[in-house]
Design an enzyme around this catalytic site. Structure first.
Site, mmCIF file in Angstrom:
data_model
loop_
_atom_site.group_PDB
_atom_site.id
_atom_site.type_symbol
_atom_site.label_atom_id
_atom_site.label_comp_id
_atom_site.label_asym_id
_atom_site.label_seq_id
_atom_site.Cartn_x
_atom_site.Cartn_y
_atom_site.Cartn_z
ATOM 1 N N ALA A 172 0.877 -1.176 0.000
ATOM 2 C CA ALA A 172 0.000 0.000 0.000
ATOM 3 C C ALA A 172 0.909 1.219 0.000
ATOM 4 C CB ALA A 172 -0.864 -0.019 1.254
ATOM 5 N N GLY B 165 0.554 -5.150 0.709
ATOM 6 C CA GLY B 165 -0.657 -5.139 -0.120
ATOM 7 C C GLY B 165 -0.410 -5.742 -1.487
ATOM 8 N N GLU C 42 -0.840 -9.350 -0.925
ATOM 9 C CA GLU C 42 -2.282 -9.564 -0.687
ATOM 10 C C GLU C 42 -3.064 -9.488 -1.991
ATOM 11 O OE1 GLU C 42 -2.299 -6.537 2.430
ATOM 12 O OE2 GLU C 42 -3.253 -8.006 3.723
ATOM 13 N N GLU D 36 4.661 -5.811 6.931
ATOM 14 C CA GLU D 36 3.937 -4.782 7.680
ATOM 15 C C GLU D 36 4.439 -4.603 9.106
ATOM 16 O OE1 GLU D 36 2.652 -6.884 5.581
ATOM 17 O OE2 GLU D 36 1.048 -5.952 4.417
#
Ligand code: T1G
Length: 650
Positions: A61, A100, A103, A123
């Site tokens: 992200a 992300g 993911e 993360e």
């Protein structure tokens, strides 16, 4: 276009192009939603490949968005659309699929990667946990303990390991996109695999393996919340229905994202990258960096030489005679052997690195060096003699650097005809491991010489921090200040183990007295004696360290320093040291008062922040964030506290 689509023989190729690392910023999220809608609605499309332009697959992200309210479509919603697509999506991974990014790949039906790709959920290194389904979906694809290890450690896995664990379906042999299109074409003829959300959690690789990983990371957390949250989320994934587990993950993620530890870790993440950006060097090209000379084959010289060799540079090390040169060469070879043992080097790479290394006993061997780093005894006369020789034998454009940890680099430079080519490159022991490199800039240093120092740091994978010339530059100057504060507290009422315990519960890996015992009390003792004549008589001076050294107690290496060391090398409280401290307080007429742990840390932090403020005022450091980068990377200031200036609200 941040996300563009082209169709080739019935396979849609969706390409994200969002430099520098294809982070899933708003435009990417919007583009992916659009891509799902268009490919689902186009009857000519039978399957989809998701690829990225540039250097890497999605690296996460966009961390810069976290400080502000996130805008829809939120990543979990985007990924639910991909996972719910009726046509197979194949993630084509190169570079690093992180956070992300992984993911997103997990929401695809298949994943293929290039052999040199790496995949991870880092993360926790930002004080977070995966917030877009990673803690629920990863353990439905790979074993529970493997999933927990990846998420609680934040470590990436190489493609081969990912394949073995079942995280990816294939490793490409040729062109990634062509292979992915072929993979998708074949997938279009097969029934869709069950979405991960519909699959049961995978078992652990062996009974108790999950709990063992959980226990390991609980122990390592040292006050960090994210690893514990990761363990909680992975337990939820095994015990709760998917919707509840996803809801719990999102709640944990949002709490961490808004918490001070993540803000501190994001601060350090960007501060470390900003440290290497030097305004005055905009548009200034560094000089060539192919051949490096190192003067001195001791611990630091050998570490510096090894760091350069490991980065693919050619190195010529010189020492005062053949025996010392051979000893230096053996130290360097030992470091490369260590890298081989740890799997950081293949045998061929080790051989190639050693072939690029020469240890000699004559300055003439440095004649073709692009950059020379001096790492000899910390004495100005000795350094003057070295730099006079370097001035004689090296090319006029060769950059000359001193690894001095506190001497005046400008004074060293005066031994050369052109001081503008001289700067400080202050490495931290062990030089081939510690990431910080203080680049000490005397007045008048040439910009291209400075740019060469910064380029060397980046080439070595280190973090360059620009420091002005003063006693101790940034790192050692602050460390000396808070060491003095710690010694004041010994006289005022605290004991070494109380101060160390306070620092370790704050998050330091080791307290300052334990650290001094480890490095040897005689080193700072010698420095104090050298400076005795010029010390400010008005400044409070604590004699405890001198008393210990006068009695021959130099720390762990002599079996006693502030602590006592048993056969097993473990540090134990010392009644003799305690008696010595009490006697010193009495000699100075100080009525000792117990100092609570919170006050110990408050005084140490205030000392660091006070010295940091002076360093900024004097222009020795360019920004408060640089000071944080130095203290986190040189002295183990806990990253999740952001550094002394961040912790103090600077
Ligand atoms: N967001 C924003 N900017 C990023 C970024 C990111 N995720 N990653 C890198 N950058 C910028 C960086 O600041 C620098 O900018 C440039 O890219 C090059 O980076 C929902 C919530 C990918 C291994 O933690 O580890 O996904 O200085 O110098 O050495 O569950 O960047 O050029 O202006 O580091 O080649 C998870 C973080 C996020 C990966 C490349 N992802 N990045 O290393 O280049 S949270 C990460 C890295 C998340 C989800 C959760 C490295 C790299 P500038 P660089 P590099």
């Amino acid at each position: 276009m941040t996300v563009h689509i082209e169709t080739r023989d019935g396979i849609a190729l969706v390409t994200i192009d969002n430099p520098p690392v294809n982070a899933t910023g708003l435009a990417v999220r919007q583009g992916l939603c659009e891509a799902v809608a268009r490919t689902e609605g186009d009857s000519a499309v039978r399957a989809v490949v998701l690829a990225c332009a540039g250097r890497t697959f999605i690296a996460g992200a966009d961390i810069r968005e976290f400080g502000q309210p996130s805008k829809p479509p939120h990543l979990p919603d985007v990924l639910a659309r991909i996972a719910g697509a009726r046509k197979p999506w194949v993630a084509a991974i190169h570079g690093t699929a992180l956070g992300g990014g992984l993911e997103t790949a997990l929401s695809c039906h298949y994943r293929i990667a290039t052999p040199d790709a790496a995949l991870g959920l880092p993360e926790v290194t930002l004080g977070l946990i995966p917030g877009a389904g990673g803690t629920v979906r990863l353990p439905r694809l790979i074993a529970a303990d493997h999933a927990l290890e990846m998420i609680a450690s934040g470590a990436s896995v190489p493609a081969q390991r990912a394949r073995e664990m079942g995280l990816i379906d294939a490793i490409t042999g040729g062109d990634l996109v062509s292979d992915a299109l072929a993979f998708a074409r074949a997938a279009a003829d097969r029934p869709l695999p069950a979405p991960l959300d519909d699959r049961p959690p995978r078992p652990e690789t062996a009974a108790g393996a999950f709990n063992a990983v959980a226990a390991k990371h609980t122990k390592r957390a040292r006050g960090q919340r994210a690893p514990l949250a990761a363990i909680e989320a992975l337990r939820n994934a095994r015990t709760l229905p998917v919707p509840e587990a996803l809801k719990a993950e999102r709640a944990l993620f949002q709490t961490l994202r808004d918490g001070v530890q993540s803000k501190a870790l994001r601060h350090i993440f960007f501060a470390e990258r900003a440290a290497g950006r030097v305004d005055r060097l905009e548009g200034i090209a560094p000089r060539p960096l192919g051949r490096v000379g190192v003067v001195g084959g001791g611990t630091m010289g050998a570490g510096i030489a090894a760091a350069c060799l490991l980065a693919g540079l050619s190195v010529t090390m010189i020492e005062r005679d053949a025996g010392a040169a051979e000893a230096g060469r053996a130290r360097v070879a030992g470091i490369l052997d260590g890298a081989l043992k740890r799997g950081k080097l293949t045998p061929d790479a080790r051989a190639a690195r050693l072939a690029a290394f020469a240890a000699r006993d004559t300055y003439e061997a440095l004649a073709d060096a692009d950059l020379v780093i001096e790492a000899v005894f910390e004495n100005l006369d000795v350094k003057h003699a070295v730099f006079a020789e370097l001035d004689r034998v090296t090319r006029p454009d060769t950059v000359l650097a001193s690894n001095t940890s506190y001497l005046d680099v400008a004074a060293i430079a005066r031994a050369t005809a052109n001081p503008a080519r001289v700067l400080g490159l202050h490495f931290f022991a062990p030089a081939h491991i510690m990431k910080l490199l203080e680049i000490v800039t005397p007045e008048g240093v040439d910009d291209s010489a400075l740019a060469t120092g910064v380029a060397l740091a980046k080439r070595l994978g280190k973090i360059p921090v620009i420091a002005g010339v003063c006693d101790g530059f940034i790192a050692n100057r602050i460390m000396s200040r808070y060491r003095r504060e710690a010694e004041y507290m010994l006289e005022d009422g605290a004991l070494p183990w109380e101060i160390d315990a306070a620092m370790e519960s704050y998050g330091f890996p080791m307290g300052i007295f334990r650290m001094q015992d480890l490095s040897g009390l005689d080193i700072s003792w010698a420095m104090r004696k050298r400076r005795a004549a010029t010390r400010d008589p008005a400044e409070r001076y604590v004699d405890i360290g001198d008393r210990l050294c006068e009695a021959g107690h130099f720390g762990q290496k002599t079996g006693r320093g502030y602590y006592l060391y048993g056969e097993d090398g473990r540090a134990q409280r010392s009644t003799e040291t305690e008696a010595l401290i009490l006697a010193e307080s009495a000699r100075k007429g100080i009525a000792r008062q117990p100092i609570p742990e919170s006050e110990i840390m408050a005084r140490l932090l205030a000392a660091m922040q006070d010295e940091g403020a002076r360093i900024l005022d004097e222009g020795i450091a360019r920004r408060a964030a640089d000071i944080d980068v130095v203290m986190v990377n040189a002295f183990g200031f806990p990253r999740w506290k952001g550094g002394p200036m961040f912790a103090g609200g600077a």
